[in-house]
Design an enzyme around this catalytic site. Structure first.
Site, PDB file in Angstrom:
ATOM      1  N   HIS A 198       0.968  -1.076   0.116  1.00 35.16           N
ATOM      2  CA  HIS A 198       0.112  -0.035  -0.152  1.00 35.16           C
ATOM      3  C   HIS A 198       0.816   1.239  -0.032  1.00 35.16           C
ATOM      4  CE1 HIS A 198      -3.909   2.021   2.068  1.00 35.16           C
ATOM      5  NE2 HIS A 198      -3.151   2.806   1.051  1.00 35.16           N
ATOM      6  N   HIS A 245       1.260   4.782  -2.517  1.00 34.98           N
ATOM      7  CA  HIS A 245       0.653   5.764  -3.475  1.00 34.98           C
ATOM      8  C   HIS A 245       2.203   6.440  -4.163  1.00 34.98           C
ATOM      9  CE1 HIS A 245      -3.419   5.494  -2.318  1.00 34.98           C
ATOM     10  NE2 HIS A 245      -2.838   5.369  -1.328  1.00 34.98           N
ATOM     11  N   HIS A 271      -9.532   0.968  -1.318  1.00 31.76           N
ATOM     12  CA  HIS A 271      -9.630   1.642   0.081  1.00 31.76           C
ATOM     13  C   HIS A 271     -10.729   1.748   0.556  1.00 31.76           C
ATOM     14  CE1 HIS A 271      -5.597   3.300  -1.370  1.00 31.76           C
ATOM     15  NE2 HIS A 271      -5.584   4.122  -0.218  1.00 31.76           N
ATOM     16  N   GLU A 300     -11.079   3.331   6.170  1.00 33.35           N
ATOM     17  CA  GLU A 300     -10.021   4.446   6.489  1.00 33.35           C
ATOM     18  C   GLU A 300     -10.753   5.469   7.602  1.00 33.35           C
ATOM     19  OE1 GLU A 300      -8.153   6.709   3.657  1.00 33.35           O
ATOM     20  OE2 GLU A 300      -6.605   7.235   4.918  1.00 33.35           O
ATOM     21  N   ASP A 315       1.698   4.151   2.803  1.00 32.74           N
ATOM     22  CA  ASP A 315       0.836   4.831   2.104  1.00 32.74           C
ATOM     23  C   ASP A 315       1.446   5.909   1.295  1.00 32.74           C
ATOM     24  OD1 ASP A 315      -1.811   5.557   1.390  1.00 32.74           O
ATOM     25  OD2 ASP A 315      -2.351   6.288   3.451  1.00 32.74           O
ATOM     26  N   ASP A 316       1.700   7.097   1.979  1.00 37.44           N
ATOM     27  CA  ASP A 316       2.297   8.522   1.314  1.00 37.44           C
ATOM     28  C   ASP A 316       3.454   8.888   2.140  1.00 37.44           C
ATOM     29  OD1 ASP A 316       0.013   9.066  -0.713  1.00 37.44           O
ATOM     30  OD2 ASP A 316      -1.091   8.746   0.896  1.00 37.44           O
TER      31      ASP A 316
HETATM   32  N1  ADE Z   1      -4.627   8.772  -1.892  1.00 36.66           N
HETATM   33  C1  ADE Z   1      -3.379   9.037  -1.326  1.00 36.66           C
HETATM   34  N2  ADE Z   1      -3.351   8.596  -0.024  1.00 36.66           N
HETATM   35  C2  ADE Z   1      -4.508   8.149   0.278  1.00 36.66           C
HETATM   36  C3  ADE Z   1      -5.110   7.601   1.387  1.00 36.66           C
HETATM   37  N3  ADE Z   1      -4.666   7.453   2.240  1.00 36.66           N
HETATM   38  N4  ADE Z   1      -6.529   7.492   1.375  1.00 36.66           N
HETATM   39  C4  ADE Z   1      -7.251   7.533   0.269  1.00 36.66           C
HETATM   40  N5  ADE Z   1      -6.675   8.098  -0.900  1.00 36.66           N
HETATM   41  C5  ADE Z   1      -5.338   8.415  -0.847  1.00 36.66           C
HETATM   42 ZN    ZN Z   2      -3.623   4.719   0.453  1.00 37.63          ZN
END
Ligand code: ADE
Ligand code: ZN
Length: 337
Positions: free
Chosen positions: A14, A16, A194, A197, A275-276
């Site tokens: 996971h 991006h 997703h 969350e 994630d990011d």
């Molecule tokens: N796009 C990038 N990170 C995300 C996240 N945590 N939840 C939903 N969309 C995303």
């Molecule tokens: Zn994500």
């Protein structure tokens, strides 16, 4: 323990790719491509990475992605991530990309897909790091736009293993995208989404029942629904959890409140992911470390999380066996030291 976390072979499921854009590269590409940024400096950008929820992050994240224009930009972005992942002993990674973020600005689908793919191929050859690519639909846009994106992807299908669903969750339930996921499955794509969350457990049910998701990204709100937990334990549908993201986006007040240890102890197939990472303060290793410290995870927990990730990947059975063998040998060898 930190040595163990660093050295254990890992899979990341996971991540991006647009979320790996560090401010240094963002500024470099902004200058090269003549794009104005909403930040005065690299420090100023990092200061702005203070989020109150998912949407407040997404607003900044989409602005950052504006600097990506040419195939080489996507290559450089991906290659930078892959080098960091390899240095943290990631052996396999399954990467999300958001084509609509780029095609909406006039960047061709092909430019995005080929730039990322070229870096993934190089990582296979030079970094001992295998990968798969997952194309996400932006759920704040409408279903027809998602369908157009799927059509645009078909000529590049051999580069893309799966489709996913990301962006603003609340108010954009999985059911909105049933038709496009139906078509994607018929075309042979694997499916993730997703869910849970910020959204309620019902969105997880919808992702499973309506989209036929084989993995749930995040899914941390599943614990609010006992029947759902029972179902997820029975089916071992994986949940790709992102601890630092959850704290940065205020899903949990602090890491000590995170429910990952409870999820693990209930027998859910949870994995740890970043994630990011450029926005949330750490890559996969920092995610493991923060969790381990806050929730007092032991070596067995870390081993289980690493094992789950290889098992939950879209690798073939033979490839999974190879990684699981390496993992077991590593843990055995570590105990001997
Ligand atoms: N796009 C990038 N990170 C995300 C996240 N945590 N939840 C939903 N969309 C995303
Ligand atoms: Zn994500």
């Amino acid at each position: 323990m930190n040595d163990f976390i660093h050295a254990i072979p890992k899979a990341e499921l996971h991540i991006h790719i647009e979320g790996t854009l560090e401010p240094e590269l963002m500024f470099e590409l902004a200058v090269k491509n003549g794009i104005a940024l909403p930040f005065k400096s690299i420090d100023d950008a990092r200061q702005a990475y203070n989020f109150s929820d998912l949407q407040s992050f997404l607003d900044i994240y989409y602005q950052g992605a504006d600097v990506l224009i040419n195939e080489d930009d996507f290559y450089q972005l991906t290659w930078s991530y892959l080098q960091k992942a390899a240095a943290q002993n990631v052996r396999h990674t399954e990467i999300f990309f958001d084509p609509q973020t780029h095609t909406a600005r006039g960047v061709k689908f092909e430019t995005v897909a080929q730039g990322i793919h070229r870096a993934l191929k190089d990582a296979g050859q030079k970094l001992n790091l295998s990968s798969k690519l997952i194309m996400c639909f932006l759920r704040h846009l409408n279903a027809a736009e998602a369908m157009d994106t799927l059509e645009a992807a078909l000529p590049f299908q051999k580069l893309i293993a799966a489709v996913g669903l990301d962006s603003s969750e609340l108010g954009n339930p999985p059911e909105k995208f049933m038709a496009v996921f139906d078509r994607a499955r018929k075309k042979g794509f694997k499916v993730v989404a997703h869910a849970g969350e910020e959204g309620p457990p019902d969105y997880i049910w919808q992702a499973l029942n309506l989209l036929k998701a084989e993995r749930i990204d995040h899914g941390v709100r599943c614990l609010e629904d006992t029947a759902l937990v029972e179902h997820l334990v029975k089916t071992q549908i994986p949940l790709t959890v992102c601890p630092l993201s959850n704290v940065k986006l205020r899903v949990f007040d602090d890491m000590k409140q995170h429910n990952l240890k409870r999820m693990l102890d209930l027998g859910l197939c949870v994995t740890v992911n970043s994630d990011d990472p450029a926005y949330f303060g750490g890559y996969i290793e920092e995610n493991f470390q923060a969790l381990q410290t806050a929730l007092k995870l032991d070596h067995q927990d870390i081993f289980k999380l690493a094992r789950n990730a290889f098992q939950a990947s879209f690798l073939s059975l033979t490839e999974k066996e190879k990684h699981l063998d390496e993992l077991e040998q590593f843990v055995y060898g570590f105990g001997e030291q």
